[in-house]
Design an enzyme around this catalytic site. Structure first.
Site, PDB file in Angstrom:
ATOM      1  N   SER A 121      -9.267 -28.008 -61.625  1.00 53.91           N
ATOM      2  CA  SER A 121      -9.891 -27.973 -62.944  1.00 53.91           C
ATOM      3  C   SER A 121      -8.898 -27.630 -64.063  1.00 53.91           C
ATOM      4  O   SER A 121      -8.038 -28.427 -64.385  1.00 53.91           O
ATOM      5  CB  SER A 121     -11.063 -26.988 -62.924  1.00 53.91           C
ATOM      6  OG  SER A 121     -11.892 -27.161 -64.047  1.00 53.91           O
ATOM      7  N   ASP A 161       2.368 -35.909 -67.753  1.00 57.37           N
ATOM      8  CA  ASP A 161       2.291 -37.120 -68.563  1.00 57.37           C
ATOM      9  C   ASP A 161       3.323 -37.136 -69.681  1.00 57.37           C
ATOM     10  O   ASP A 161       3.848 -38.188 -70.046  1.00 57.37           O
ATOM     11  CB  ASP A 161       0.886 -37.271 -69.159  1.00 57.37           C
ATOM     12  CG  ASP A 161      -0.112 -37.830 -68.153  1.00 57.37           C
ATOM     13  OD1 ASP A 161       0.282 -38.042 -66.985  1.00 57.37           O
ATOM     14  OD2 ASP A 161      -1.274 -38.058 -68.526  1.00 57.37           O
ATOM     15  N   LYS A 187     -10.712 -31.863 -59.455  1.00 56.72           N
ATOM     16  CA  LYS A 187     -11.963 -31.606 -60.178  1.00 56.72           C
ATOM     17  C   LYS A 187     -11.746 -31.991 -61.636  1.00 56.72           C
ATOM     18  O   LYS A 187     -11.088 -31.275 -62.382  1.00 56.72           O
ATOM     19  CB  LYS A 187     -12.371 -30.136 -60.069  1.00 56.72           C
ATOM     20  CG  LYS A 187     -13.649 -29.797 -60.840  1.00 56.72           C
ATOM     21  CD  LYS A 187     -14.000 -28.321 -60.680  1.00 56.72           C
ATOM     22  CE  LYS A 187     -15.251 -27.975 -61.494  1.00 56.72           C
ATOM     23  NZ  LYS A 187     -15.014 -28.020 -62.955  1.00 56.72           N
TER      24      LYS A 187
END
Length: 431
Positions: free
Chosen positions: A293, A304, A318
């Site tokens: 999460s 990224d 999640k």
């Protein structure tokens, strides 16, 4: 840095085009409403039959609560009704102070499974692992318990004992844990080598970002900060806004995460903002199957943006956001209201974050011996390794510091430190 908490002729033809969609929408809405009323009528009939004819008399409130829990559990593993006791426990957890054993659990494939033990807690010290499946709590089978019921059994007054039976690698293991106050501070720090620091976040609580920023300041006081290891292993998640703030401290600019829900107010992007106290030096991030999460949000954003090298094993996966809504009577509702996406637009739901460098964790030798697997060294009257014996004597003469012992026992941390030191080396001059 300012971030808010997430709380999800021609005229006639033209007139026909404008009016047609609302009419179709109204028809669809009317059909859904009729279906809902039909289902409610069926529910009322079943409720009446149960109250009149069930073998034992059952309170109406108990039936309704069971119906609510059934409805929510049919949605996803993370939506649930919170009783007043459970709602209070959740508030204590996010504030960072509650009595328990220190594990985050979730329903995986219909089985109550340990997402991660929280670092420094009884479960962590006793060897509970991510992926352990809970079979019993104090001898009571958990197969028929809801997630909230199981969580309530795990929590209690500090000093009380609780016995967990877990399934691991086709074996059932018993652990007797003594409940404790789970640490309020979610950030721990250590200097592994001169100028190279290890900051571990165990969960994202109300003060996590502030504690992390403070740890960054303290790390640079003694000597310049050369490199940082952000350890998110076994971090089950927590508050979305705190994950965004931590990522913001490590990114100069750019998108951190996009949250998208059915309702417009549940959908919004979160981006890094200008501010002081940021760290822009070499960075590695440790993750594993217990990273879930909010910790996946941080790792995904840094990956990224190519801001850090992600090291370890694939994360939990999640990719949803829950909103907690207070209900009358001090109860609450935890409802999945949105999905989140990394800056590149990928969802990590089910798939998790794949590390840039996969480094499986290797159990220390003493833990391997306790696993039940028989090796040559376990046989009676086995020959000793003369080279190992000399090495052991040297180690005995030199008492290891806690940091040295940590590096000796944690191969993933050693790998992260080695890579970080290479990243921090000045570039060779070009001739």
């Amino acid at each position: 840095m300012r971030h808010s908490l997430l709380r999800l002729g021609l005229a006639a033809s033209l007139s026909a085009l404008l009016l047609a969609p609302p009419l179709r929408a109204a028809e669809r809405s009317s059909a859904r409403q009729a279906e809902l009323y039909g289902n409610l009528e069926t529910f009322a009939t079943i409720l009446d039959l149960v109250q009149k004819h069930y073998v034992d008399e059952i309170a109406g409130s108990e039936i309704m609560l069971g119906a609510v829990n059934g409805m929510l559990s049919a949605l996803d593993p993370h939506s649930s009704y919170l009783s007043p006791k459970e709602f209070k426990a959740l508030q204590e957890e996010t504030s960072g102070r509650f009595g328990g054993v220190g594990i985050e659990v979730a329903v995986r494939d219909g089985v109550l499974t340990v997402v991660a033990p929280i670092a420094g807690t009884p479960a962590y010290h006793q060897g509970i692992k991510s992926g352990d499946q809970l079979a019993k709590i104090n001898g009571e089978p958990v197969s028929e318990l809801t997630l909230n019921e199981a969580t309530s059994l795990l929590r209690g007054k500090p000093g009380e004992k609780v016995t967990l039976t877990v399934s691991r690698d086709s074996q059932q293991l018993d652990f007797t844990l003594v409940r404790a106050l789970i640490p309020q501070h979610s950030v721990t720090a250590a200097e592994l080598a001169p100028g190279f620091h290890h900051l571990q976040i165990s969960t994202f609580q109300n003060a996590t970002a502030a504690d992390f920023q403070k740890a960054l300041r303290e790390a640079g006081k003694k000597r310049p900060l050369k490199g940082l290891i952000l350890d998110l292993r076994n971090n089950p998640g927590g508050l979305l806004d705190q994950a965004v703030l931590v990522a913001d401290l490590l990114l100069e600019q750019g998108l951190i995460v996009s949250v998208k829900g059915r309702e417009q107010e549940r959908s919004q992007p979160f981006a890094a903002e200008p501010g002081e106290g940021k760290y822009s030096g070499p960075l590695t991030v440790l993750v594993n199957e217990g990273s879930a999460s909010a910790s996946e949000i941080v790792a995904g954003a840094l990956q990224d943006h190519k801001r850090a090298l992600i090291i370890g094993t694939r994360t939990f996966g999640k990719g949803s956001v829950q909103t907690v809504v207070p209900l009358p009577g001090d109860a609450g509702l935890r409802l999945t209201t949105a999905r989140y996406y990394t800056p590149s637009g990928r969802s990590i739901q089910e798939t998790g974050i794949s590390p840039d460098l996969t480094v499986p964790f290797e159990e220390p030798e003493e833990v391997e011996s306790a696993s039940g697997q028989v090796r040559e060294k376990d046989l009676r009257h086995h020959l000793e390794n003369d080279q190992q014996a000399k090495k052991s004597k040297k180690l005995q003469r030199k008492q290891q510091t806690p940091t040295e012992r940590l590096l000796t026992e944690d191969n993933q941390l050693r790998a992260a430190l080695f890579i970080l030191q290479q990243l921090a080396r000045p570039a060779a001059p070009q001739l």
